[in-house]
Each structure stands twice: as structure tokens, then as C-alpha cells.
Design a protein around this motif. Structure first.
Motif, short mmCIF file in Angstrom:
data_model
loop_
_atom_site.label_atom_id
_atom_site.label_comp_id
_atom_site.label_asym_id
_atom_site.label_seq_id
_atom_site.Cartn_x
_atom_site.Cartn_y
_atom_site.Cartn_z
N ALA A 1 0.84 -1.20 0.00
CA ALA A 1 0.00 0.00 0.00
C ALA A 1 0.88 1.25 0.00
N LEU A 2 0.30 2.37 -0.43
CA LEU A 2 0.98 3.65 -0.33
C LEU A 2 1.18 4.03 1.14
N GLU A 3 2.26 4.73 1.41
CA GLU A 3 2.45 5.25 2.77
C GLU A 3 1.32 6.24 3.07
N ASN A 4 0.95 6.31 4.33
CA ASN A 4 -0.16 7.16 4.75
C ASN A 4 0.07 8.60 4.29
N GLY A 5 -0.89 9.14 3.55
CA GLY A 5 -0.84 10.52 3.10
C GLY A 5 -0.15 10.74 1.77
N ARG A 6 0.50 9.72 1.23
CA ARG A 6 1.21 9.87 -0.03
C ARG A 6 0.33 9.47 -1.21
N TYR A 7 0.69 9.98 -2.38
CA TYR A 7 0.02 9.64 -3.64
C TYR A 7 0.96 8.75 -4.46
N PRO A 8 0.48 8.24 -5.58
CA PRO A 8 1.36 7.41 -6.41
C PRO A 8 2.64 8.14 -6.79
N LEU A 9 3.67 7.36 -7.07
CA LEU A 9 4.99 7.90 -7.35
C LEU A 9 5.00 8.76 -8.61
N GLU A 10 5.70 9.88 -8.52
CA GLU A 10 5.87 10.78 -9.66
C GLU A 10 6.84 10.15 -10.67
N ASN A 11 6.43 10.10 -11.93
CA ASN A 11 7.27 9.53 -12.99
C ASN A 11 7.79 8.14 -12.67
N PRO A 12 6.90 7.19 -12.38
CA PRO A 12 7.35 5.83 -12.07
C PRO A 12 7.91 5.14 -13.32
N PRO A 13 8.89 4.27 -13.17
CA PRO A 13 9.43 3.55 -14.32
C PRO A 13 8.43 2.52 -14.83
N ASP A 14 8.61 2.06 -16.05
CA ASP A 14 7.77 1.01 -16.61
C ASP A 14 7.83 -0.22 -15.71
N GLY A 15 6.69 -0.84 -15.49
CA GLY A 15 6.62 -2.02 -14.65
C GLY A 15 6.37 -1.72 -13.19
N HIS A 16 6.56 -0.48 -12.77
CA HIS A 16 6.27 -0.10 -11.38
C HIS A 16 4.76 -0.13 -11.16
N GLU A 17 4.34 -0.49 -9.95
CA GLU A 17 2.91 -0.62 -9.67
C GLU A 17 2.15 0.70 -9.80
N ASP A 18 2.85 1.84 -9.73
CA ASP A 18 2.20 3.13 -9.91
C ASP A 18 2.16 3.58 -11.36
N SER A 19 2.78 2.83 -12.27
CA SER A 19 2.82 3.25 -13.68
C SER A 19 1.42 3.26 -14.30
N LEU A 20 0.47 2.54 -13.71
CA LEU A 20 -0.89 2.52 -14.25
C LEU A 20 -1.56 3.89 -14.17
N PHE A 21 -1.06 4.78 -13.28
CA PHE A 21 -1.66 6.10 -13.12
C PHE A 21 -1.15 7.11 -14.14
N ARG A 22 -0.04 6.83 -14.80
CA ARG A 22 0.63 7.81 -15.65
C ARG A 22 -0.28 8.45 -16.70
N PRO A 23 -1.09 7.67 -17.44
CA PRO A 23 -1.90 8.31 -18.49
C PRO A 23 -3.03 9.20 -17.97
N TYR A 24 -3.31 9.16 -16.65
CA TYR A 24 -4.52 9.80 -16.15
C TYR A 24 -4.24 11.10 -15.39
N HIS A 25 -2.98 11.44 -15.20
CA HIS A 25 -2.58 12.75 -14.68
C HIS A 25 -3.21 13.09 -13.33
N GLY A 26 -3.28 12.10 -12.46
CA GLY A 26 -3.73 12.37 -11.11
C GLY A 26 -2.60 12.94 -10.26
N GLU A 27 -2.89 13.26 -9.02
CA GLU A 27 -1.88 13.82 -8.13
C GLU A 27 -0.83 12.76 -7.81
N THR A 28 0.42 13.20 -7.72
CA THR A 28 1.52 12.28 -7.43
C THR A 28 2.37 12.82 -6.30
N SER A 29 3.26 11.98 -5.79
CA SER A 29 4.23 12.39 -4.77
C SER A 29 5.62 12.10 -5.29
#
Length: 219
Positions: free
Chosen positions: A158-186
Motif C-alpha cells: 500500500a501507499l504510505e499514509n498521506g502519499r500519492y502514487p509515485l511521480e514519474n514511475p518507471p515502466d513495470g512499477h505498480e504506480d505506472s498505471l496512473f501515468r496516463p490519467y494525470h492524477g496527483e503524485t508524490s
């Protein structure tokens, strides 16, 4: 994304292992809901779908790691121009395997498999229930369809409490699914460079000190 990877790995293993026993092996896309003639044309067929998450529990004492128990369902179907019983038990021709034979083949190919050769990190598939979906007659042809269940589990972080998905995650990272949707990141945590350790030695007037440095490129 892991669910997709597991489903596709199951499809690939069945496609290779079943050979000509099934006309097609695919991810399920509502094929059983189509027109009767179209349904019959696809049999004998095999389809794979995600059956859902059964439960989630903490992994040991870790606060942000969880064991997720998931279920996958393999749907097998066959037809017969002779009888409903023949659609289940099969016939002398290889083109008429029967759903009972297909069930046995699917369970043989998947039970105990973890698909580690594909890079997945899951528990071996455990065979579960086999349920009847259809035993009926359409356009003077009988067909039967069964659902074969397989359970597995994997670790989710899980994400650490209060954090958002990783900013600019590399391919294959579990947060890479958010990249096309431009949500808030940390932003990622800053790189660790060194740690300063000071010791209060009561027996000596001066305190000792160590500095542990991290050299770039070393883990």
C-alpha cells in the motif's frame, strides 16, 4: 495490473497445453451472452476471467503490506449434435472432447502452477469448485458449459499514509498505471547518501563518531 498478468499467463499456458482440444482459448468477453448460433460456433472453447478478491489480510506485522487472496475462473464449453449427455462425456472424434474431458485437462494443466517463468510472484494455483453454467439445447444441438475455479494469493504494498502514487514511475512499477490519467503524485524519497552515528561513551571524556556513506551505484 497484476490481475491482468495472471489472467494472461493462465490463457497462455492453457493455449499451449490444450492444443487442439479447444477451438480457442481467450480471456472472457461475454461470449456466452451472444446469439445462440455464434455461441455454438465457438465450441469447444475455453475462456479465462478474474473471479474477484476473496479476502485481504496483513502480511506479518508490516503496516503497508497485505496478502491478497484472489480467484480466477476458467470456463469450458462443448457441443454435440447427438445429445446433451454427449456434450459432457464427449465422443469418439477428437473434435468432440466433451466438457468432462476439458475440465480434467484444465485442472491438470493449472493445479499447483505459479507461472514463475513469466515473472509472476504468486502462490501456486489451488483448484476449487467446478460449477455447471449451462446444460441445454440450442438449434437442435446440445451444449454444456462449466466454470472451474482456481485460487491464489500474492503480496500487495500500500501507499504510505498521506502519499500519492509515485511521480514519474518507471515502466513495470505498480504506480505506472496512473501515468496516463494525470492524477496527483508524490515525489520519490530523496536518495540516502550518508548516516551519522554518535556514541556517548560514559567511560571516556570524548564521544566517538562514525559516518557511513553511500557510494552512488552501490546498493
Amino acid at each position: 495490473m497484476l490481475v491482468t498478468d495472471i489472467e494472461l499467463a493462465i490463457v497462455d499456458r492453457l493455449r499451449r497445453g490444450l492444443g487442439r482440444l479447444a477451438r480457442n482459448v481467450e480471456s472472457y468477453g461475454g461470449e456466452m451472452d451472444g446469439e445462440p448460433a455464434e455461441v455454438l460456433r465457438q465450441l469447444p472453447g475455453v475462456w479465462v476471467t478474474f473471479g474477484g478478491v476473496l479476502k485481504t489480510e496483513r502480511y506479518s506485522t508490516a503496516r503497508n503490506r497485505f496478502v491478497t487472496h484472489g480467484r480466477f475462473v476458467v470456463i469450458v464449453g462443448d457441443r454435440s449434435v447427438r445429445s446433451e449427455a454427449a456434450s459432457r462425456t464427449g465422443g469418439a472424434s477428437p473434435n468432440e472432447p466433451g466438457t468432462y474431458r476439458m475440465i480434467a485437462a484444465v485442472r491438470r494443466l493449472l493445479s499447483g502452477q505459479d507461472m514463475a517463468d513469466t515473472g509472476l510472484k504468486i502462490d501456486p494455483l489451488t483448484p476449487g469448485r467446478v460449477r455447471t453454467l449451462f446444460n441445454t439445447q440450442l438449434e437442435k444441438q446440445a451444449f454444456s458449459v462449466f466454470a472451474c475455479e482456481f485460487d491464489t494469493k500474492w503480496i500487495e504494498t500500500a501507499l504510505e499514509n498521506g502519499r500519492y502514487p509515485l511521480e514519474n514511475p518507471p515502466d513495470g512499477h505498480e504506480d505506472s498505471l496512473f501515468r496516463p490519467y494525470h492524477g496527483e503524485t508524490s515525489p520519490d524519497d530523496p536518495e540516502w547518501l550518508r548516516t551519522r552515528l554518535s556514541y556517548d561513551l560514559k567511560q571516556q571524556p570524548d564521544a566517538a563518531e562514525d559516518i557511513v556513506k553511500h557510494e552512488p551505484g552501490n546498493s
